[in-house]
Design an enzyme around this catalytic site. Structure first.
Site, PDB file in Angstrom:
ATOM      1  N   GLU A 134       0.803  -1.225   0.000  1.00 12.71           N
ATOM      2  CA  GLU A 134       0.000   0.000   0.000  1.00 12.71           C
ATOM      3  C   GLU A 134       0.841   1.284   0.000  1.00 12.71           C
ATOM      4  OE1 GLU A 134      -3.426   0.262   2.370  1.00 12.71           O
ATOM      5  OE2 GLU A 134      -4.257  -1.538   1.472  1.00 12.71           O
TER       6      GLU A 134
ATOM      7  N   GLU B 270      -5.173  -8.521   0.216  1.00 14.10           N
ATOM      8  CA  GLU B 270      -5.904  -8.222   1.449  1.00 14.10           C
ATOM      9  C   GLU B 270      -7.388  -7.998   1.152  1.00 14.10           C
ATOM     10  OE1 GLU B 270      -4.584  -4.950   3.871  1.00 14.10           O
ATOM     11  OE2 GLU B 270      -2.491  -5.544   3.622  1.00 14.10           O
TER      12      GLU B 270
HETATM   13  C1  GCO Z   1      -3.738  -1.715   4.889  1.00 18.63           C
HETATM   14  C2  GCO Z   1      -2.700  -2.427   5.577  1.00 18.63           C
HETATM   15  C3  GCO Z   1      -3.134  -3.274   6.732  1.00 18.63           C
HETATM   16  C4  GCO Z   1      -4.349  -2.793   7.504  1.00 18.63           C
HETATM   17  C5  GCO Z   1      -5.626  -3.335   6.897  1.00 18.63           C
HETATM   18  C6  GCO Z   1      -6.846  -2.863   7.670  1.00 18.63           C
HETATM   19  O1  GCO Z   1      -4.194  -2.267   3.905  1.00 18.63           O
HETATM   20  O2  GCO Z   1      -4.033  -0.611   5.250  1.00 18.63           O
HETATM   21  O3  GCO Z   1      -2.075  -3.294   4.638  1.00 18.63           O
HETATM   22  O4  GCO Z   1      -1.977  -3.211   7.503  1.00 18.63           O
HETATM   23  O5  GCO Z   1      -4.264  -3.254   8.820  1.00 18.63           O
HETATM   24  O6  GCO Z   1      -5.795  -2.851   5.613  1.00 18.63           O
HETATM   25  O7  GCO Z   1      -6.878  -1.479   7.625  1.00 18.63           O
END
Ligand code: GCO
Length: 492
Positions: free
Chosen positions: A205, A397
């Protein structure tokens, strides 16, 4: 305002009369959505589909000073009063550093095919470059061995925001040397683990760690640089990605499968009207001034070796020059298109052919982060980004936060997460059956953990963690997901 609310506010340009969410959901089943461009239809998830779960070092490991680990910008940020909810820190987190073997047994019981974790840069290089800390390498070597022993494929993220404080002291990502620092780190890790780890993500990200860490200041290192400076960092991060891929390729060649994990932002059609699909796709490829949450500024240079016109129009003179040599460095062959997807923005084609964001009616489904529940966004983000980049997709994710707790019966009942997962995975399966190549899905997250500026208030895990006793309690969703893995998604 949390980061995705920031994103939603940046993207939702103007509103029209509210559509009921179920109408938007109706698009899920609308039979008249035009068939995707000539893809060969599939029956379901491929037999080798990677059912996974994800975590990140700073969010789960704890042991923040153990075995020579150097300071990261998140250590300092947590120690700065007022930055993290209720003064929480990642100093202990889920104590995964000491409990990883038991956690891996829970992964094995879940039936995970793959586990996505990140490496703490300062465990390996306490000062960010130079001297390697062998105890840090030894920890990840043990972690990888335990995963392989459990029959779980390791999927390694090299950078998930815990930037070395020493390098930040040298101006961090703004320093023109920063891409080389990152490549040095990738080479050290690749050499140490590359005999057993074949799946790699360079950066997680980048939109978030640049925009929130160096723009809005909500995340570490808590800076509020100008847009021009943030865009300087964007270019350095893309160069770092390119040099990092080169460093890994030099070690593993084609045996390695390498990508990165940007936020997948998506505007999706609120109806099945082809005009709405068209405008949604166009805006998913667009860039808007003052907003780093987009797909093409980040992915076009590293996949096409080209700066998109949309970025030049949106950022104008703030965009730094990208030389041919920069683009050559950034544009390294990737083996998949990784993306983190939680939500999207429903749009229709408005007056003048412009995109119009469609508001969610009051009280529509939201997570405890107040993120809207938008299952269709997972289908459309795969479709739109595959149709642009033509790379197999990995959902690196996806998940939701709930204020879970242990019920009187000693269990953790999380029906919303099960419903969320069921809806989103059905949309992912729809993309797969429409012929879009999706090779893996990593649930965020395996264990409740440190949710950055929110501390421990947002629980995303399939497993509940009591942060005082460190007792793990698999939630109902853990058993539901276990069943989906066992049946390879056939029940969806
Ligand atoms: C993100 C990060 C994660 C977060 C998840 C929930 O995508 O922001 O990779 O570390 O914890 O997305 O916000």
């Amino acid at each position: 305002m949390n980061r995705r609310q920031l994103l939603s506010s940046l993207v939702a340009t103007s509103l029209i009369s509210p559509l009921r969410l179920d109408n938007v959901h109706a698009a899920e089943s609308a039979k008249d959505i035009p068939d995707p461009k000539a893809q060969e239809k599939k029956k379901g998830f491929p037999a080798d589909f990677l059912w996974g779960a994800a975590t990140a070092a700073y969010q789960v490991e704890g042991a923040y000073r153990e075995d020579g680990r150097g300071a990261s910008v998140w250590d300092k940020f947590c120690d700065t009063p007022g930055r993290i909810q209720e003064g929480h820190t990642g100093k202990v987190a889920c104590d995964h550093y000491h409990r990883f073997r038991d956690d891996i047994q829970l992964m094995k019981k879940l039936g995970l095919k793959s586990y996505r974790f990140s490496i703490s840069w300062t465990r390996i290089l306490p000062s960010g470059t130079g001297t390697v800390e062998p105890r840090g390498l030894a920890f990840y070597s043990k972690l990888v061995d335990a995963l392989l022993e459990a029959g779980i494929r390791p999927f390694c993220t090299l950078f998930h925001w815990d930037y070395p404080s020493v390098l930040f002291g040298k101006d961090g990502w703004r320093n023109p040397e920063s891409p080389r620092w990152f490549a040095e780190y990738c080479a050290v890790v690749g050499k140490a683990l590359g005999d057993r780890v074949e799946d790699w993500l360079t950066l997680n990200e980048p939109q978030v760690f640049v925009a929130l860490g160096h723009g809005a200041g909500f995340h570490a290192p808590g800076e509020k640089y100008s847009m021009a400076d943030q865009l300087k960092i964007v270019r350095h991060v893309q160069l770092a990605h390119g040099l990092g891929v080169q460093a890994l390729r030099a070690i593993g060649g084609k045996r390695f499968r390498i990508g990165w994990a940007p936020v997948g932002t998506v505007q999706y059609p609120a109806t099945s009207n082809p005009a709405d699909i068209e405008i949604a796709q166009k805006s998913t490829y667009g860039c808007s001034a003052g907003n780093l949450f987009n797909n093409t500024l980040w992915n076009d240079p590293v996949i096409f070796g080209k700066v998109p016109d949309a970025a030049r129009e949106a950022f104008g003179k703030d965009l730094p020059p990208y030389t041919d040599s920069d683009l050559k460095t950034m544009c390294q062959p990737m083996d998949f298109f990784g993306l983190n997807l939680y939500q999207g923005t429903p749009v229709i084609r408005g007056p003048g052919g412009k995109e119009k964001a469609v508001p969610f009616p009051p009280g529509s489904p939201r997570t405890t982060f107040q993120w809207p529940v938008t299952p269709e966004s997972l289908y459309w983000v795969v479709r739109f980004l595959y149709e642009r980049y033509h790379l197999p997709v990995v959902i690196t994710e996806n998940g939701m936060s709930i204020s879970d707790w242990i019920a009187e019966d000693g269990k953790v009942h999380d029906p919303q997460r099960i419903d969320f997962l069921s809806r989103y995975l059905k949309q992912l399966k729809r993309a797969v059956t429409d012929g879009y190549p999706v090779i893996g899905y990593y649930h965020w997250t395996f264990l409740d953990n440190f949710e950055w500026a929110e501390g421990y208030r947002q629980r995303f895990g399939l497993i509940y963690v009591d942060f005082e006793t460190q007792v793990r309690t698999p939630k109902d969703s853990y058993y539901w997901y276990q069943e989906q893995i066992r049946t390879n998604g056939d029940l969806l």
